[in-house]
Scaffold this motif. Structure first.
Motif, short mmCIF file in Angstrom:
data_model
loop_
_atom_site.label_atom_id
_atom_site.label_comp_id
_atom_site.label_asym_id
_atom_site.label_seq_id
_atom_site.Cartn_x
_atom_site.Cartn_y
_atom_site.Cartn_z
N GLY A 1 -22.34 -4.20 -8.05
CA GLY A 1 -21.00 -4.51 -7.55
C GLY A 1 -20.24 -3.06 -7.96
N GLU A 2 -18.93 -3.30 -7.95
CA GLU A 2 -18.18 -2.10 -8.34
C GLU A 2 -16.76 -2.64 -8.88
N LEU A 3 -16.17 -1.97 -9.94
CA LEU A 3 -14.70 -2.59 -10.14
C LEU A 3 -13.61 -1.90 -9.62
N CYS A 4 -12.88 -3.11 -8.74
CA CYS A 4 -11.68 -2.30 -8.01
C CYS A 4 -10.39 -2.98 -8.46
N TYR A 5 -9.42 -2.70 -7.51
CA TYR A 5 -8.15 -3.36 -7.77
C TYR A 5 -7.95 -4.56 -6.55
N SER A 6 -7.52 -5.34 -7.05
CA SER A 6 -7.13 -6.58 -5.96
C SER A 6 -5.50 -6.40 -5.55
N LEU A 7 -5.37 -6.32 -4.00
CA LEU A 7 -4.24 -6.10 -3.52
C LEU A 7 -3.81 -7.33 -2.40
N LYS A 8 -3.17 -8.00 -2.76
CA LYS A 8 -2.63 -9.20 -1.59
C LYS A 8 -1.67 -8.53 -0.65
N CYS A 9 -1.69 -8.33 0.39
CA CYS A 9 -0.55 -8.02 1.20
C CYS A 9 -0.51 -8.48 2.38
N LYS A 10 0.59 -8.15 3.40
CA LYS A 10 0.75 -8.20 4.66
C LYS A 10 0.11 -7.38 5.66
N VAL A 11 -0.72 -7.59 6.67
CA VAL A 11 -1.42 -6.59 7.44
C VAL A 11 -0.76 -6.81 8.51
N GLU A 12 -0.23 -5.38 8.84
CA GLU A 12 0.62 -5.45 10.21
C GLU A 12 -0.14 -4.56 11.10
N ARG A 13 0.19 -4.87 12.65
CA ARG A 13 -0.52 -4.25 13.81
C ARG A 13 0.20 -2.97 13.90
N ARG A 14 1.64 -2.91 13.68
CA ARG A 14 2.55 -1.84 14.03
C ARG A 14 3.09 -1.37 12.67
#
Length: 276
Positions: free
Chosen positions: A155-168
């Motif tokens: 696998g690979e070391l990453c950053y975790s980002l919890k966020c809103k996903v917008e269509r616009r």
């Protein structure tokens, strides 16, 4: 809100964040990028730089003002020449992939595609203005947790980002100067519904642009080919088309290959080693 009172010796400095800043004797200048506070000073033959993150995670933006630094600030020191008097700040994208964790349940039906927009935190590079001088340090404008994307053997070391996903993209927070809009298209080439629970967005392959009202990454595309197949990942090699008159701010960290095959989707139940 941070004080925006300018240091008296900096009255003629440019107010653009990415221009060089000349330090007068005894200057201690402060910058605010998102939740990141930076103080810098030239002391003798050294650059002293210290930083903290807002514990309440309140975002702000301030350029070369006179906000006092905390008494317990830890100073990091770099040598400088007797005639050096300037530093430059440059924007960049994160140095590792981001594991996007949408705040809502999002599904892509079989055979369909979805274009969405996510807000990615900027990284700040601090450099001397001497030609050919190496970078001193780079810092994130938002503290992100480390996470492992993969299994126990690879696998690979990453950053975790919890966020809103917008269509616009207009639905994203326009007040946050420390965020960059990343256009991401997901295509589902299987006969099964794809739920976007953990998506690996390889931002080191993306360039950074400045538009009239937003900062942008190049567009990315991930083609889902099945749970046991690597996804096809395609990176744009120019400014996105959602705004005109975009100019380059930073090139991609990694060679911007046209595309690659890589595992890109995961599930919340998978071990991710948060907090590494």
């Amino acid at each position: 809100m941070l004080a925006a009172t300018m240091a008296s010796s900096s009255s003629q400095r440019p107010n653009t964040a990415w221009n060089p800043y000349a330090f007068e004797p005894d200057d201690v200048l402060h910058w605010r990028f998102g939740t990141l506070d930076i103080w810098a000073q030239r002391t003798g033959l050294e650059w002293w730089i210290g930083w903290t993150f807002d514990k309440e995670k309140k975002s702000g933006w301030a350029i070369a003002d006179a906000l006092p630094h905390p008494k317990d600030l830890v100073w990091n020191r770099w040598p400088c020449g007797p005639k050096e008097d300037s530093l430059r700040f440059e924007p960049a994208l994160p140095d590792r992939p981001l594991i996007l964790r949408p705040t809502d349940a999002i599904f892509v039906p079989p055979g369909e595609r979805m274009t969405s927009f996510i807000a990615v935190p900027l990284w700040i590079r601090i450099k001397k203005t001497v030609k050919g001088a190496p970078q001193l340090i780079e810092l994130p404008t938002q503290h992100l947790s480390n996470t492992w994307f993969g299994n126990w053997t690879e696998g690979e070391l990453c950053y975790s980002l919890k966020c809103k996903v917008e269509r616009r993209f207009d639905d994203l927070d326009k007040r946050r100067k420390d965020l960059v809009i990343c256009p991401l298209e997901v295509r589902n080439k299987t006969d099964d519904t794809l739920q976007l629970e953990r998506v690996c967005v390889r931002v080191p392959h993306l360039a950074l642009y400045q538009g009239p009202t937003y900062r942008w990454t190049a567009a990315g595309r991930i083609v889902y080919r099945g749970a046991h197949q690597p996804s096809r990942v395609v990176f744009g090699n120019s400014a996105p088309t959602f705004q005109d008159d975009c100019r380059s701010l930073a090139t991609a960290r990694l060679t911007n290959r046209r595309g690659l095959l890589a595992r890109s989707f995961g599930h919340q139940s998978m071990p991710d080693m948060e907090g590494l």
